[in-house]
Design an enzyme around this catalytic site. Sequence first.
Site, mmCIF file in Angstrom:
data_model
loop_
_atom_site.group_PDB
_atom_site.id
_atom_site.type_symbol
_atom_site.label_atom_id
_atom_site.label_comp_id
_atom_site.label_asym_id
_atom_site.label_seq_id
_atom_site.Cartn_x
_atom_site.Cartn_y
_atom_site.Cartn_z
ATOM 1 N N SER A 1 46.100 -69.121 -76.678
ATOM 2 C CA SER A 1 45.652 -70.105 -75.697
ATOM 3 C C SER A 1 45.071 -71.369 -76.315
ATOM 4 O O SER A 1 43.904 -71.704 -76.102
ATOM 5 C CB SER A 1 44.659 -69.444 -74.756
ATOM 6 O OG SER A 1 45.236 -68.278 -74.240
ATOM 7 N N ARG B 1 46.597 -78.669 -82.039
ATOM 8 C CA ARG B 1 45.181 -78.856 -82.398
ATOM 9 C C ARG B 1 44.414 -77.625 -81.933
ATOM 10 O O ARG B 1 44.848 -76.910 -81.056
ATOM 11 C CB ARG B 1 44.614 -80.109 -81.712
ATOM 12 C CG ARG B 1 44.643 -80.044 -80.203
ATOM 13 C CD ARG B 1 44.072 -81.276 -79.509
ATOM 14 N NE ARG B 1 44.195 -81.151 -78.065
ATOM 15 C CZ ARG B 1 45.284 -81.446 -77.358
ATOM 16 N NH1 ARG B 1 46.367 -81.902 -77.977
ATOM 17 N NH2 ARG B 1 45.311 -81.290 -76.044
ATOM 18 N N ASP C 1 48.169 -68.363 -72.097
ATOM 19 C CA ASP C 1 47.534 -67.462 -71.119
ATOM 20 C C ASP C 1 47.772 -67.912 -69.679
ATOM 21 O O ASP C 1 47.842 -67.097 -68.766
ATOM 22 C CB ASP C 1 46.035 -67.265 -71.398
ATOM 23 C CG ASP C 1 45.231 -68.550 -71.440
ATOM 24 O OD1 ASP C 1 45.830 -69.645 -71.356
ATOM 25 O OD2 ASP C 1 44.006 -68.461 -71.574
HETATM 26 MG MG MG Z 1 41.411 -65.364 -71.041
#
Ligand code: MG
Length: 496
Positions: free
Chosen positions: A147, A162, A200
């Site tokens: 994520s 990044r 995610d």
């Molecule tokens: Mg999570």
Amino acid sequence: MALEAEAKHMVAQFEYTAEDVNKGVKEFIREMEEGLEKQGTSISQIPTYVTSVPNGTEKGVYLAVDLGGTNFRVCSITLHGNQSFSLQQTKVAVPRALMEAKTAHELFSFLAKQIESFLKAHHMDHFETHKNKPGEVEFFDLGFTFSFPVNQVGINKGRLMRWTKGFNIEEAIGQDVCGLLQKEIDALNLPVRVAALVNDTVGTLMARSYTSPGKTSTLIGAIFGTGTNGAYVEKLERVKKMKAIDEAEGGVPNYDSSTGLMVINTEWGSFDNALSVLPNTQYDIDLDRESVNPGIQMFEKRVSGMFLGEILRRALLSLYKHPDAGVALFKDTSSLDNDIRSTTTVADDSPLFKTWGIDTSFLSIVEEDHSDHLRITKQTLEKDLKVEAASTEDCVAVKMLVHAIGKRAARLSAVALAGVIISTNKLQEDEIVDVGVDGSLVEYYPGFEEYIREAFREIEGIGEDEKRIRIGLAKDGSGLGAALIALVAHNADQSM
Ligand code: MG
Ligand code: ADP
């Protein structure tokens, strides 16, 4: 009363009016559309190479791992078909030192070791057979939920753009994160193939779509946890930059374009980095300046779990340091609580004085507190912040600030969700617009969804139609979603 007046004055700085919300939505839509046209925009609008959503009949056993920001989760998911599944999972906190490690190897070998432990605990037979008779067992397909912003160039390939959320491993930037993980998995000789790179938000979208009631497929998967981000189903023809991306990757689309859809990872955490419409208090400014990534993820820094506690800490600290002792927080000895005159003290080593000292779960506890004299807030101040014998007036001030910061975050969240709903024209196309959400903030912060809904009703282009927006928690969504994407990737691979 002087303290209350001062707190009210501070609360006013966090106010985010209906007019602000509407301005925010307009700018959000503008940045979304710009992101579909070209690369390097404020909202990145990253194509995920996921071009369809599951229908609930899928079967099999898949692995999923999730590096979310705070924790690393490993799970195996058994899809039974008929929209049901079972799941086994373990979760470990990512050590702070690894978040800022010198080499990518340090972090990724830690992750691979967690996968090894998981296999030993839950799939020992499979693990042993592979060790003893290599080639006999099938590899597990694994969905890797990662994520952080990656420039995805295929279903299991993406280069890190990044770091966010306090991670900072210079060496990993620009590298393919699936390759980094596969290398460490292979070094441990595990029967695991990294089949899909999953944000995610996309996992949440897929999981919600698999489990949501009725035929309506889900439009948005949104995360309000350590960070905030969202993915949504876009019409492929609207993704104007896709052609240029295809050309750069060899000319032919390496995805199924026949569905006419492309799931887009917005990376909305960096909405309005220029601060043209976002609210900006002195606390926001100071937090950003002292963060590891000043000037970026400006939306996220006002919305997500990683930051709300720190915004509150800065606000409380400034109130504590107020030059007028009669106004200052945690200094008032004049008020009578339950007939006991007590002197408030703040320990020298109170987390109030430490950057990141207040966890966002503190805000949830205070927001929820409806006890007499805010007894629970008083106890939590003592336990979490080492503030002894805070007065009721102190607690009222703390609660006012908590509420202001939490509500502003929810109203900002509404801006992002509404931006996607309006831009995709979904309220006009479908009776119900389904949104899957995940993350501790939206799950636990009292009233977070209701504050979002309140803002929806104030938005031109939604208003009354707020009722037709269905928001559902996609609990364990990223695990299930990652498994579903690993499955889709496996099937696509077989048919090529
Ligand atoms: Mg999570
Ligand atoms: P991740 O983002 O790693 O997937 P979570 O969704 O659990 O993990 O989000 C963790 C974040 O949520 C942390 O920033 C933490 O401060 C915050 N958080 C944890 N518990 C609560 C709570 N009860 N209320 C509000 N925020 C919380």
